[in-house]
Each structure stands twice: as C-alpha cells, then as structure tokens.
Design an enzyme around this catalytic site. Structure first.
Site, PDB file in Angstrom:
ATOM      1  N   THR A 109       0.853  -1.188   0.000  1.00  0.00           N
ATOM      2  CA  THR A 109       0.000   0.000   0.000  1.00  0.00           C
ATOM      3  C   THR A 109       0.884   1.232   0.000  1.00  0.00           C
ATOM      4  OG1 THR A 109      -1.631   1.282   1.202  1.00  0.00           O
ATOM      5  CG2 THR A 109      -0.247  -0.157   2.537  1.00  0.00           C
TER       6      THR A 109
ATOM      7  N   GLU B 115      -4.666  -2.995   4.381  1.00  0.00           N
ATOM      8  CA  GLU B 115      -4.231  -3.652   5.624  1.00  0.00           C
ATOM      9  C   GLU B 115      -5.331  -4.514   6.233  1.00  0.00           C
ATOM     10  OE1 GLU B 115      -3.672  -0.552   4.791  1.00  0.00           O
ATOM     11  OE2 GLU B 115      -1.793   0.234   5.582  1.00  0.00           O
TER      12      GLU B 115
ATOM     13  N   LYS C 144      -6.109  11.072  -2.228  1.00  0.00           N
ATOM     14  CA  LYS C 144      -6.580   9.878  -2.932  1.00  0.00           C
ATOM     15  C   LYS C 144      -7.364  10.302  -4.173  1.00  0.00           C
ATOM     16  CE  LYS C 144      -7.580   5.195  -1.796  1.00  0.00           C
ATOM     17  NZ  LYS C 144      -8.274   4.184  -1.002  1.00  0.00           N
TER      18      LYS C 144
ATOM     19  N   TRP D 108      -3.469   6.406  -4.318  1.00  0.00           N
ATOM     20  CA  TRP D 108      -2.819   7.355  -3.409  1.00  0.00           C
ATOM     21  C   TRP D 108      -1.748   8.232  -4.071  1.00  0.00           C
ATOM     22  CZ3 TRP D 108      -5.200   8.033   0.958  1.00  0.00           C
ATOM     23  CH2 TRP D 108      -5.855   6.978   1.576  1.00  0.00           C
TER      24      TRP D 108
HETATM   25  P1  AMP Z   1      -6.471   1.487   0.436  1.00  0.00           P
HETATM   26  O1  AMP Z   1      -5.639   0.701   1.351  1.00  0.00           O
HETATM   27  O2  AMP Z   1      -5.728   2.072  -0.702  1.00  0.00           O
HETATM   28  O3  AMP Z   1      -7.704   0.769   0.010  1.00  0.00           O
HETATM   29  O4  AMP Z   1      -6.973   2.759   1.232  1.00  0.00           O
HETATM   30  C1  AMP Z   1      -7.670   2.681   2.445  1.00  0.00           C
HETATM   31  C2  AMP Z   1      -8.114   4.057   2.840  1.00  0.00           C
HETATM   32  O5  AMP Z   1      -9.000   4.584   1.837  1.00  0.00           O
HETATM   33  C3  AMP Z   1      -8.893   4.153   4.129  1.00  0.00           C
HETATM   34  O6  AMP Z   1      -8.047   4.180   5.260  1.00  0.00           O
HETATM   35  C4  AMP Z   1      -9.642   5.466   3.936  1.00  0.00           C
HETATM   36  O7  AMP Z   1      -8.792   6.574   4.187  1.00  0.00           O
HETATM   37  C5  AMP Z   1      -9.961   5.439   2.451  1.00  0.00           C
HETATM   38  N1  AMP Z   1     -11.294   4.857   2.219  1.00  0.00           N
HETATM   39  C6  AMP Z   1     -11.596   3.602   1.848  1.00  0.00           C
HETATM   40  N2  AMP Z   1     -12.932   3.450   1.712  1.00  0.00           N
HETATM   41  C7  AMP Z   1     -13.490   4.647   2.022  1.00  0.00           C
HETATM   42  C8  AMP Z   1     -14.827   5.134   2.078  1.00  0.00           C
HETATM   43  N3  AMP Z   1     -15.867   4.385   1.777  1.00  0.00           N
HETATM   44  N4  AMP Z   1     -15.002   6.424   2.444  1.00  0.00           N
HETATM   45  C9  AMP Z   1     -13.957   7.216   2.753  1.00  0.00           C
HETATM   46  N5  AMP Z   1     -12.675   6.820   2.701  1.00  0.00           N
HETATM   47  C10 AMP Z   1     -12.442   5.552   2.341  1.00  0.00           C
END
Ligand code: AMP
Length: 537
Positions: free
Chosen positions: A184, A329, A437, A442
């Site tokens: 990630t 994670e 994001k 990211w």
């Molecule tokens: P990733 O590991 O790239 O999937 O990113 C995870 C992060 O994406 C989370 O810790 C949040 O900051 C953001 N995220 C994921 N789903 C949502 C959602 N439904 N609404 C707002 N933020 C989200």
C-alpha cells in the site's frame, strides 16, 4: 480429535467452484483487443493448474514471491490461484505506481518472476535491469500478441499453458503461511507490504459473503471493477468461487459505455468499485437515457461516495448503492452499509442519512474510536476520533518490518477520523494521514512537498487534497518561491515528473508569500484546505 482439522489451501475455493459450479463463468474483456471471452470455473481451474505446473518447471518453489502487473482478466485470476495454490506468494503490483515505487517493491519483495499484461511491457522493458532477483517475465497473452523484444527470459503465458498438464496436486502446508502480498502506498515513507495468509483470506471471504455484506448467491453475476492489484480486489476473486456466482472482469476499459455494456449484456446483478467509475457510468446512463435493469446493488468504497450518487442510483435505476470502507491492511473489508432492523422505523430522512455512512463492521472486525490521548470515545454518532481496528484479517506486522504495526493491545490505527452511532454505523469524517486519494489511488503529499522543495527556486511547498467532481480529490501544490527566484509552474512540474507518474502531478500550482504553520511548526493543512476549498469547482 473431535472434529476434522483439514489444512486449508486457497486453491480449494477454485476446486470447489470447478466441482460444484463447473458451468458458472468468469467473463473477461480481453486487454489485448477488448473482445469479450467466457471461461467456466472448470476451465479456470484447469488453467490455474497448468500454470502451477509451468511455474514449478521454471523453478518456482514454496514461499517464492511471484509478481503480477495486470488488470482484471481470467488470466490474472488463474495466476492468483496457480501461484498461491502451490505455496508461492502472489504479489499483486499496482501498475499505476511511479517507477520509483515499482522499483522499490519488486526488489523489496524479491519477486522471482513477473507476470504481466502485454500493455505493461513498456514499463518493464525500460526497467528490467533494475530487478536482480527476477529470473523471467511471463506475458499474459498468446504468441501473436507478444511484445517484440531483445530480452531473452520472456515467456508467453498461453504457450506455457499449452505445454503443461492440467492436473496438479495442491500441496498441504500450514494455512497461516503467506498466500499473497499487496503493497500500500497509503502510508508515509516507502510503500508497505501486507502479507495475507490462506486463513485470513478464507475468513475474509466468508465474512464478505454474509448476506449483510455483499449479499450475492450462485444465481448472481458480479462485475468486479475493483482491481485485482489493489486491496486484494476486495476479496471478490475468493468469494466468487466460494459462492459460485459469475464474475465479470472488465479488462482495461473503465469508461461508462464499456461498463454499461458488460452490465447489460451479462445481466450483472451486482458490481463493486470506486466512486470515479460509478460517476462515469451514471453520466453515460444520463446521456443515453439508458436504465440499469438487471442491477440490484452497487458496492462503492475506496473513497467516500458523494451523497448525490446514492440518490441518482436509487431514483433513476432502482439500484441500492452500498457504501463500504476498508483498507489494504484489512484484506480489505471493515464496514459495509446494509440496513439493520434497528433503523427501519426511523423517519425517512434520518434512515437515508444513516444509509450513506460507511456502514457497520462485519463479524471478524472490531472498531474503536480514540481521542489524542488514546481515551476511548463513545458510540454516540457525535464524538469524532481516530479509528482503530482489530480482527482476524487485519495486518499485524508489515512484510519484512521489524516491529508490529499494532499497539500493545493489538489495535491497528487506520489514520482515518470517524464517528460510530448508537446503531453501530461508522462514518468517516476526515483523514489524519497526510495523503491525497485520486480515483481510488494514493498520492503522497509529503513526498511531493519534499521533492518540490528540491527545485532550485522553491523555498516551501505544501500539497493538499482538493475535492474534485470526477476523481474525488486532486492535488494542489502551494509554493513559496525562494527569495530572488521566480520559478514557473512548468519547471516545477517538470522537476516533479522525475519522481511522480503523470496522473500524480498537481492539477495546479499556486504561488504565495507564506504558508500558515501550526503551533508545532508544521504546515497547517487544515487552514490551507479551508483557504483553497472549492478551488477546482
Ligand atoms: P487502500 O488501502 O488504498 O484501500 O486505502 C484505504 C483508505 O481509503 C482508508 O483508510 C480510507 O482513508 C480510504 N477509504 C476507503 N474506503 C473509504 C470510504 N468508503 N469512504 C472514505 N474513505 C475511504
């Protein structure tokens, strides 16, 4: 022994689908020519065994990391099973990473082979000398679509499969061993690897398949827009064979028209992806006046879904938009928004407001809200705190990291700020981690600032996320020039492009005389975000 304790191997999920749902399908829009092809689970299983045999013949051993740089196709799914099933680690790599990040993770994981779609060959062609551990490259295509190259250790996937037997005895081993690895970049510093295990993926697949989670059965067809390379594809490549539903793999075409065609042609009943894709789909439907007849619901996550998206899906298409939240994670599912009996009798406005939140945790995930001093906060829907998580499919220690990623009580800090209401529904309010994001991927603000400040004419630089209609967020760079210098946007962008992919570059650069600081001397992002609110409207 009272009960059987059979060692579990993820390949058993595909074995199950091949045996009990042999005619259900994996439908793929090919990456090479956008043609649609269909494979039954029986065929996908046989092909994954052929791959397992081919990799063994190439010298792959138990525990080796095998990287994949590929979009959603049946071949990528076969690779997941062919690699993990034989006891090696399927390392899914995000092709949208910058060259620097790609270089870092392939070497950090010590990938022994890389399997890739032909469209990603140019990336490898330019970098292959930087991967000392990689013994060969397997291009996921037929001979006629193979890239022309001077590099010798390049194999054609379909040729390897043709030459290999379709029987393979999946080995037995401790199911707590690693099965797959996903890095990630949603963290500070270098990307961090999360090593899922056979057990954690199995438990996650069971959790995901609950009727208050994705709620699909063997009569359903799910469109898997969420990439197989990002966040474990939300576990759908495991849950699909477990449930026996059809899966649609959309390849490289993510435009509204292409997505609509797949839904319509194959009567998709459910779909999962980030908000950006659903925005394009809704726009296409508005423009053409078409209705999504077959869809019951659409799962959205990865970034917050805008409130209007819920209304547009419900009112125009009779589709329930299901908000979900999770992280790489967390395998990744943490919470998902299905109605509970406790909210059914609330006034309609209140009910709909709750249904737009990120949802309730499913069993296997526990949530905790804490303040700056780590005091636990109440679940009253008002108290905003840092969201901590604990559970059976949540990271304990990042891959090859010295120390655990959890606190002494086993809680992992998500870097998200949230509330939890009395009915158990969690809502993300803000992000404590300093990241941007865009379209579900990211961009590190800290990296961008550090690199921008390496430009000869830049004294200070702060990167902030600005709300964007299409991409959710886009970066804006605020720059204080060095005294006596007049840097231009063009030279700063050129300077940044040596480290960042094109899509990661800031949409605009604003020159200011000073950047507001916090009491501890850091850039006050809160202040900057307020000052530049609506900048891209
Ligand atoms: P990733 O590991 O790239 O999937 O990113 C995870 C992060 O994406 C989370 O810790 C949040 O900051 C953001 N995220 C994921 N789903 C949502 C959602 N439904 N609404 C707002 N933020 C989200």
């Amino acid at each position: 022994m009272n009960m059987q304790n059979n060692p579990f191997n993820l390949a058993q999920l595909l074995e199950f689908a091949g045996k009990y749902h042999p005619t259900q399908k994996v439908i793929t829009r090919r990456v090479e020519d956008d043609q649609i092809v269909e494979h039954t689970y029986r065929e996908v299983l046989a092909r994954s065994k052929k791959l397992a045999n081919a990799l063994k013949k190439l010298g792959v051993q138990h525990g080796d990391c095998i990287g994949t740089i590929a979009l959603n196709t049946h071949r990528h799914m076969e690779s997941w099973y062919g690699i993990s099933g034989q006891g090696a680690i399927c390392h899914t790599i995000n092709p949208r990473l910058s060259m620097k990040q790609l270089h870092y993770i392939v070497n950090h994981a010590a990938d022994k082979y890389l399997l890739l779609d032909p469209i990603f060959w140019p990336i490898i062609e330019g970098m292959h000398t930087k991967f000392p551990n990689v013994s060969g490259y397997i291009v996921l295509t037929e001979r006629e679509n193979m890239p022309k190259t001077e590099i010798s250790n390049v194999y054609c996937y379909e040729e390897l499969l043709t030459d290999a037997p379709d029987e393979f005895d999946w080995p037995e081993f401790d199911p707590q061993e690693g099965s797959s690895l996903c890095y990630t970049s949603g963290t500070t510093g270098d990307p961090k690897g999360v090593m899922y295990t056979h057990t954690s993926n199995l438990l996650h697949a069971y959790g995901l398949s609950l009727s208050d989670a994705i709620a699909v059965g063997a009569q359903d067809t799910i469109l898997v827009v969420v990439p197989l390379f990002h966040a474990n594809s939300w576990g759908l490549a495991y849950a699909g064979p477990m449930i026996g539903c059809n899966l649609i793999m959309p390849g490289k075409r993510m435009d509204g028209g292409a997505i609509f065609e797949l839904i319509e042609k194959y009567n998709a009943t459910s779909a999962a992806g980030v908000p950006t894709v659903w925005t394009s789909l809704l726009e296409y439907a508005d423009k053409t006046g078409k209705k999504m007849e077959s869809l019951n619901d659409v799962v959205v996550g990865g970034s917050a879904a805008p409130p209007s998206m819920f209304t547009r899906f419900r009112e125009k298409h009779d589709v329930d938009l299901i908000h979900a939240w999770g992280m790489t994670e967390m395998s990744p599912l943490g919470t998902i928004n299905r109605p509970s009996g406790a909210i059914m009798d609330l006034p309609k406005d209140e009910y709909l407001r709750i249904r737009r939140k990120q949802g309730r945790p499913i069993f296997g995930v526990d949530l905790k809200l804490v303040d700056e001093k780590n005091n636990q906060l109440p679940h009253d829907g008002k108290a905003v705190g840092r969201l901590l998580v604990k559970g059976n499919w949540i990271v304990h220690t990042y891959f090859k990291a010295g120390k655990p990623a959890v606190d002494e009580d086993g809680w992992f800090d998500t870097g998200d700020m949230a509330t939890i209401d009395e009915y158990g529904y969690m809502e993300i309010i803000d992000r404590a981690k300093d990241l941007i994001k865009s379209g579900g991927e990211w961009i590190s603000s800290v990296d961008m600032e550090n690199h921008a400040m390496g430009h000869a004419g830049v004294s200070m630089a702060a990167a902030i996320a600005i709300a964007h209609e299409k991409w959710g967020e886009r970066p804006l760079l605020i720059v204080v020039p060095k005294e006596g210098h007049k840097p231009t946007k063009e030279t700063i962008l050129e300077h940044l492009s040596t480290e960042f992919s094109k899509w990661q570059l800031p949409d605009d650069i604003v020159f200011v005389e000073e950047i507001p600081l916090t009491a501890t001397g850091k850039f006050s992002k809160l202040h900057l975000r307020k000052q530049f609110e609506g900048y891209f409207d």
